[in-house]
Design an enzyme around this catalytic site. Sequence first.
Site, PDB file in Angstrom:
ATOM      1  N   LYS A 133       0.827  -1.213   0.000  1.00 42.31           N
ATOM      2  CA  LYS A 133       0.000   0.000   0.000  1.00 42.31           C
ATOM      3  C   LYS A 133       0.857   1.257   0.000  1.00 42.31           C
ATOM      4  CE  LYS A 133      -4.310  -1.643   1.965  1.00 42.31           C
ATOM      5  NZ  LYS A 133      -5.207  -1.678   3.092  1.00 42.31           N
ATOM      6  N   LYS A 138      -4.723  -9.401  -6.954  1.00 40.65           N
ATOM      7  CA  LYS A 138      -5.994  -9.787  -6.328  1.00 40.65           C
ATOM      8  C   LYS A 138      -7.090  -8.795  -6.702  1.00 40.65           C
ATOM      9  CE  LYS A 138      -5.608  -7.411  -1.937  1.00 40.65           C
ATOM     10  NZ  LYS A 138      -5.777  -7.321  -0.536  1.00 40.65           N
ATOM     11  N   LYS A 169     -10.687  -3.266  -4.120  1.00 37.73           N
ATOM     12  CA  LYS A 169     -11.438  -2.013  -4.275  1.00 37.73           C
ATOM     13  C   LYS A 169     -10.526  -0.917  -4.780  1.00 37.73           C
ATOM     14  CE  LYS A 169     -12.739  -3.113   0.368  1.00 37.73           C
ATOM     15  NZ  LYS A 169     -13.694  -3.274   1.376  1.00 37.73           N
TER      16      LYS A 169
END
Length: 349
Positions: A123, A211, A214
């Site tokens: 992230k 993956k 969102k």
Amino acid sequence: MSDQPPPAYAGPQRVFSGMQPTNGLHLGNYLGALVKFVALQERFADCIYCVVDLHAMTADHDPKTLADRSREVAAAYLAAGVDPKRSIIFVQSAVRAHAELAWVFNCVARMGWLERMTQFKDKAGKHSERMSVGLFDYPVLQAADILVYKATHVPVGEDQKQHLELARDIAQKFNNDFGAPSGAPAFFPLPDSLIEGPGARIMSLRDGSKKMSKSDPSDMSRINLTDDADAIANKIKRATTDPQPLPETKEGLAGRPEVENLVGIYASTTGASLEAVLADWGGKGFGAFKPALAEALVAKLAPLAAELRRLLADEAALDQILKDGAERAASIAEPVMADVRKIVGFWGA
Ligand code: TYM
């Protein structure tokens, strides 16, 4: 203190899991976690399902929409079949003990443990110095979520495996550092992650190495739980595949991640095994398979989306469920936290 490890945890079995209220749920959340939340109600008397709004603050968040996003996740739990009479459904920030235990765990967990967390690295990318401290500390709060209920089983998708291992390490170190009186069982359980089946790792429809998420900028990469039949059919039709027909055995999926993903989605949506799906579809082309997959998805998701809309239309009823849930959750967490305060030696505890 003796050198013997304390006897294993001896408390009751309890399920805990949570989802972040960020931008709606997708098929990965549904097949990786939500269907398991529902199924586990048959195996465990005690299931607690949380909407983790404190976690949603770790990245960009909008105070104006956070409460509504939390309601949407709670409504998705209910629409999928979590029964609020049997299970507890609540919003994390409504039970203060999560944040309090997270602080205690901040002083148990080691920097090196958190520095190894791949999700933070993914992230943060090259800009970790610009990320919130909360994002770095995220897995410690996750450990507190689970352990403040002394939960023993945690249904999650595969991407949460490392966070669950960290939760075990924190529980173990707390048990060792603060030790139970000699011969008494361990204070915290070492929670087991429940990560099984083809739904545990749903990949992007465009790229089988990423993956479904969102945060992917392309909406074509994921199926949202609120997508209508046309959107689902269109996304599946355009999903990346290769020109070969479907293989007849699992071995034939090797090196074909996009195909493996679609077969896995079909299997977990219909409840069939991978082997059974391949026995039916092996040798056939995607021109036939994709419409069947879209149909299976619509059959599952359309009633869920309709129920979601119905639940969201009655905000007062939904809020009442969340209020009851928070009270029930707090009544389990508070005595655990009271013991923790004593164990770590707080004044007045
Ligand atoms: P979150 O909100 O990212 O995802 C919620 C659940 O969905 C699963 N999931 C997937 N499963 C399969 N394939 C995918 N592509 C996919 N994407 C997401 C996740 O594994 C998760 O089970 N850290 C957690 C929330 C959390 C939590 C907890 C979970 C906070 N505290 C305590 C369990 C216990 C998270 O970010 O989930």
